[in-house]
Scaffold this motif. Structure first.
Motif, mmCIF file in Angstrom:
data_model
loop_
_atom_site.group_PDB
_atom_site.id
_atom_site.type_symbol
_atom_site.label_atom_id
_atom_site.label_comp_id
_atom_site.label_asym_id
_atom_site.label_seq_id
_atom_site.Cartn_x
_atom_site.Cartn_y
_atom_site.Cartn_z
ATOM 1 N N VAL A 262 0.835 -1.199 0.000
ATOM 2 C CA VAL A 262 0.000 0.000 0.000
ATOM 3 C C VAL A 262 0.873 1.253 0.000
ATOM 4 O O VAL A 262 0.627 2.204 -0.750
ATOM 5 N N HIS A 263 1.920 1.265 0.828
ATOM 6 C CA HIS A 263 2.657 2.503 1.064
ATOM 7 C C HIS A 263 3.872 2.734 0.166
ATOM 8 O O HIS A 263 4.290 3.887 0.002
ATOM 9 N N ALA A 264 4.456 1.699 -0.418
ATOM 10 C CA ALA A 264 5.620 1.926 -1.291
ATOM 11 C C ALA A 264 5.283 2.849 -2.466
ATOM 12 O O ALA A 264 6.036 3.797 -2.736
ATOM 13 N N LEU B 26 10.273 9.890 -2.237
ATOM 14 C CA LEU B 26 11.369 8.978 -1.908
ATOM 15 C C LEU B 26 11.834 8.292 -3.181
ATOM 16 O O LEU B 26 11.027 7.981 -4.057
ATOM 17 N N SER B 27 13.118 8.059 -3.278
ATOM 18 C CA SER B 27 13.644 7.396 -4.471
ATOM 19 C C SER B 27 13.351 5.898 -4.419
ATOM 20 O O SER B 27 13.225 5.316 -3.339
ATOM 21 N N GLN B 28 13.274 5.298 -5.596
ATOM 22 C CA GLN B 28 13.088 3.846 -5.664
ATOM 23 C C GLN B 28 14.262 3.136 -5.008
ATOM 24 O O GLN B 28 14.093 2.106 -4.357
ATOM 25 N N GLU B 29 15.451 3.701 -5.145
ATOM 26 C CA GLU B 29 16.656 3.127 -4.514
ATOM 27 C C GLU B 29 16.495 3.072 -2.997
ATOM 28 O O GLU B 29 16.820 2.066 -2.363
ATOM 29 N N THR B 30 15.983 4.139 -2.411
ATOM 30 C CA THR B 30 15.761 4.184 -0.965
ATOM 31 C C THR B 30 14.701 3.173 -0.560
ATOM 32 O O THR B 30 14.877 2.414 0.409
ATOM 33 N N VAL C 151 15.303 -0.057 1.953
ATOM 34 C CA VAL C 151 14.556 -0.244 3.200
ATOM 35 C C VAL C 151 13.965 -1.650 3.253
ATOM 36 O O VAL C 151 14.071 -2.343 4.268
ATOM 37 N N TRP C 152 13.377 -2.105 2.156
ATOM 38 C CA TRP C 152 12.786 -3.445 2.149
ATOM 39 C C TRP C 152 13.858 -4.525 2.334
ATOM 40 O O TRP C 152 13.614 -5.547 2.963
ATOM 41 N N THR D 40 21.569 4.600 0.743
ATOM 42 C CA THR D 40 22.579 5.614 0.460
ATOM 43 C C THR D 40 21.874 6.843 -0.094
ATOM 44 O O THR D 40 20.723 6.767 -0.520
ATOM 45 N N HIS D 41 22.544 7.952 -0.066
ATOM 46 C CA HIS D 41 22.027 9.198 -0.645
ATOM 47 C C HIS D 41 20.743 9.692 0.014
ATOM 48 O O HIS D 41 19.866 10.220 -0.658
ATOM 49 N N LEU D 42 20.621 9.518 1.325
ATOM 50 C CA LEU D 42 19.472 10.060 2.037
ATOM 51 C C LEU D 42 19.660 11.554 2.267
ATOM 52 O O LEU D 42 20.764 12.015 2.561
ATOM 53 N N GLU D 43 18.571 12.292 2.170
ATOM 54 C CA GLU D 43 18.573 13.688 2.607
ATOM 55 C C GLU D 43 18.766 13.685 4.124
ATOM 56 O O GLU D 43 18.500 12.676 4.787
ATOM 57 N N ALA D 44 19.203 14.800 4.673
ATOM 58 C CA ALA D 44 19.474 14.867 6.117
ATOM 59 C C ALA D 44 18.236 14.510 6.939
ATOM 60 O O ALA D 44 18.334 13.749 7.918
#
Length: 124
Positions: free
Chosen positions: A74-76, A84-88, A92-93, A99-103
């Motif tokens: 539901v939430h992805a 949020l990026s697909q990479e992030t 997480v999953w 990598t490359h997270l905003e602060a």
């Protein structure tokens, strides 16, 4: 359905714009509980101080931690649409630190991981 359950369904539809789904259907056993859970979720997602990108990140970290496929599915897409990026999302999953997270994303991610792993959050 009882009159109370029918009323709870109507209140859910007004609040969410759709029929009860997923866990809300099971919660109809207690219409009052279903409405309270729905209202809490609505508040946390749409009226709290966190922007959607961050609240969805917190939801995804929690869903991944608890292996909640329904919640994840539901939430992805919502998280992706919120920025949020697909990479992030994929990291997480996979229980990897993205990598490359905003602060601000890094703070939310790390706080959620600490809370789920340690069942508390340390100072600072």
């Amino acid at each position: 359905m009882t009159p109370e359950q029918l009323q709870a369904v109507e209140e859910f539809k007004v609040l969410r714009g759709m029929e009860p789904f997923g866990p809300f259907v099971d919660l109809l056993v207690s219409p009052e509980l279903m409405n309270r859970v729905s209202s809490l979720g609505e508040y946390l997602r749409f009226r709290s101080a966190l922007p959607p990108r961050l609240s969805e990140l917190a939801i995804l970290v929690t869903a991944a931690c608890w292996h909640q496929v329904f919640e994840w599915e539901v939430h992805a897409p919502i998280a992706l649409a919120a920025g949020l990026s697909q990479e992030t999302i994929d990291a997480v999953w996979a229980h990897s630190r993205p990598t490359h997270l905003e602060a601000d994303e890094q703070v939310v991610h790390d706080l959620c991981i600490e809370l789920h792993n340690d069942h508390k959050v340390g100072p600072g």
